[in-house]
Design a protein around this motif. Structure first.
Motif, short mmCIF file in Angstrom:
data_model
loop_
_atom_site.label_atom_id
_atom_site.label_comp_id
_atom_site.label_asym_id
_atom_site.label_seq_id
_atom_site.Cartn_x
_atom_site.Cartn_y
_atom_site.Cartn_z
N GLN A 1 -12.38 -59.44 63.68
CA GLN A 1 -12.65 -58.05 64.00
C GLN A 1 -13.78 -57.94 65.01
O GLN A 1 -14.72 -58.73 64.98
CB GLN A 1 -13.06 -57.30 62.73
CG GLN A 1 -11.93 -57.11 61.72
CD GLN A 1 -10.87 -56.16 62.21
OE1 GLN A 1 -11.16 -55.22 62.93
NE2 GLN A 1 -9.62 -56.45 61.83
N VAL A 2 -13.65 -56.94 65.87
CA VAL A 2 -14.68 -56.67 66.87
C VAL A 2 -15.02 -55.19 66.80
O VAL A 2 -14.14 -54.34 66.89
CB VAL A 2 -14.20 -57.03 68.29
CG1 VAL A 2 -15.29 -56.72 69.31
CG2 VAL A 2 -13.80 -58.50 68.36
N LEU A 3 -16.28 -54.89 66.62
CA LEU A 3 -16.76 -53.51 66.64
C LEU A 3 -17.41 -53.25 67.98
O LEU A 3 -18.30 -54.01 68.40
CB LEU A 3 -17.76 -53.28 65.51
CG LEU A 3 -18.40 -51.88 65.45
CD1 LEU A 3 -17.34 -50.83 65.17
CD2 LEU A 3 -19.49 -51.86 64.38
N VAL B 1 -19.06 -59.11 66.69
CA VAL B 1 -17.89 -59.94 66.41
C VAL B 1 -18.09 -60.64 65.08
O VAL B 1 -19.06 -61.38 64.92
CB VAL B 1 -17.68 -60.98 67.52
CG1 VAL B 1 -16.42 -61.79 67.26
CG2 VAL B 1 -17.60 -60.31 68.88
N ASP B 2 -17.18 -60.39 64.12
CA ASP B 2 -17.37 -61.02 62.81
C ASP B 2 -16.27 -62.01 62.46
O ASP B 2 -16.13 -62.42 61.33
CB ASP B 2 -17.48 -59.96 61.72
CG ASP B 2 -16.19 -59.17 61.57
OD1 ASP B 2 -16.18 -58.22 60.77
OD2 ASP B 2 -15.19 -59.50 62.23
N SER B 3 -15.46 -62.37 63.46
CA SER B 3 -14.34 -63.27 63.19
C SER B 3 -14.72 -64.74 63.33
O SER B 3 -13.87 -65.59 63.15
CB SER B 3 -13.19 -62.97 64.14
OG SER B 3 -13.60 -63.23 65.46
N GLY B 4 -15.94 -65.02 63.67
CA GLY B 4 -16.35 -66.40 63.91
C GLY B 4 -16.19 -66.81 65.34
O GLY B 4 -16.63 -67.88 65.73
N ARG B 5 -15.54 -65.96 66.12
CA ARG B 5 -15.40 -66.23 67.54
C ARG B 5 -16.60 -65.72 68.30
O ARG B 5 -17.23 -64.75 67.90
CB ARG B 5 -14.16 -65.54 68.09
CG ARG B 5 -12.86 -66.24 67.77
CD ARG B 5 -11.71 -65.51 68.41
NE ARG B 5 -10.53 -66.34 68.51
CZ ARG B 5 -9.38 -65.91 68.99
NH1 ARG B 5 -9.26 -64.68 69.42
NH2 ARG B 5 -8.35 -66.72 69.05
N ALA B 6 -16.88 -66.34 69.42
CA ALA B 6 -17.92 -65.83 70.30
C ALA B 6 -17.37 -64.67 71.11
O ALA B 6 -16.17 -64.57 71.36
CB ALA B 6 -18.38 -66.94 71.25
N PHE B 7 -18.26 -63.78 71.51
CA PHE B 7 -17.84 -62.65 72.33
C PHE B 7 -17.20 -63.12 73.62
O PHE B 7 -16.35 -62.46 74.20
CB PHE B 7 -19.05 -61.76 72.62
CG PHE B 7 -18.74 -60.57 73.45
CD1 PHE B 7 -19.40 -60.34 74.65
CD2 PHE B 7 -17.79 -59.65 73.04
CE1 PHE B 7 -19.12 -59.23 75.43
CE2 PHE B 7 -17.49 -58.53 73.81
CZ PHE B 7 -18.16 -58.32 75.00
N SER B 8 -17.59 -64.28 74.10
CA SER B 8 -17.03 -64.83 75.33
C SER B 8 -15.55 -65.17 75.21
O SER B 8 -14.90 -65.50 76.20
CB SER B 8 -17.80 -66.08 75.75
OG SER B 8 -17.74 -67.06 74.73
N ASP C 1 -6.66 -54.84 71.47
CA ASP C 1 -6.69 -54.63 70.02
C ASP C 1 -7.89 -53.83 69.56
O ASP C 1 -7.83 -53.16 68.53
CB ASP C 1 -6.70 -55.97 69.29
CG ASP C 1 -5.32 -56.60 69.24
OD1 ASP C 1 -5.24 -57.82 68.99
OD2 ASP C 1 -4.33 -55.88 69.45
N TYR C 2 -9.00 -53.91 70.26
CA TYR C 2 -10.25 -53.32 69.77
C TYR C 2 -10.78 -52.28 70.76
O TYR C 2 -10.82 -52.53 71.96
CB TYR C 2 -11.29 -54.43 69.55
CG TYR C 2 -10.80 -55.50 68.62
CD1 TYR C 2 -10.40 -56.74 69.09
CD2 TYR C 2 -10.70 -55.25 67.25
CE1 TYR C 2 -9.92 -57.72 68.24
CE2 TYR C 2 -10.24 -56.23 66.39
CZ TYR C 2 -9.84 -57.45 66.89
OH TYR C 2 -9.36 -58.41 66.03
#
Length: 129
Positions: free
Chosen positions: A1-3, A26-33, A117-118
């Motif tokens: 998920q990205v807020l 970003v709370d999905s464990g991915r970096a914003f990059s 998506d976001y």
């Protein structure tokens, strides 16, 4: 998920400048990059319109013709921020501006609202004399 949370909108006169900011969480464990990001805008009675987009690394940017030379999109991946510098604003730039992000875009999709998506909640920009 990205807020995504936009800020920086307001009421300005034609010819003025504004800088919109979009803060990403970003709370999905991915970096914003990992996310391409875009700015879109909508006026009453119209579909959401592509304004600008930037690839994940920030090295490639894209603009709708009507803002080329006036708007600049940029990002700071270390701060999870995306910006839209808007110069020489015109009355026709009046709209609600939205920040959007997606991790799976291909180049042909980067101007397509439905491909993202976001989305943020939007920030109003009014250009009026």
């Amino acid at each position: 998920q990205v807020l995504l949370v936009e800020s920086g909108g307001g009421l300005v006169q034609p010819g003025d400048s504004l800088r919109l900011s979009c803060a990403a969480s970003v709370d999905s464990g991915r970096a914003f990059s990992a996310y391409a990001t875009g700015w879109f805008r909508r006026t009453p009675g119209k579909e959401r319109e592509f304004v600008a987009a930037i690839r994940r690394s920030g090295t490639n940017t894209y603009y709708v013709d009507s803002v080329k030379g006036r708007f600049t999109i940029s990002r700071d991946n270390a701060k999870n921020m995306v910006y839209l510098q808007m110069n020489s604003l015109k009355t026709e730039d009046t709209a609600v501006y939205y920040c959007a992000a997606d991790s799976g875009l291909i180049l042909s999709q980067i101007r397509v609202p439905g491909a993202y998506d976001y989305w943020g909640q939007g920030t109003q920009v009014t250009v009026s004399s």
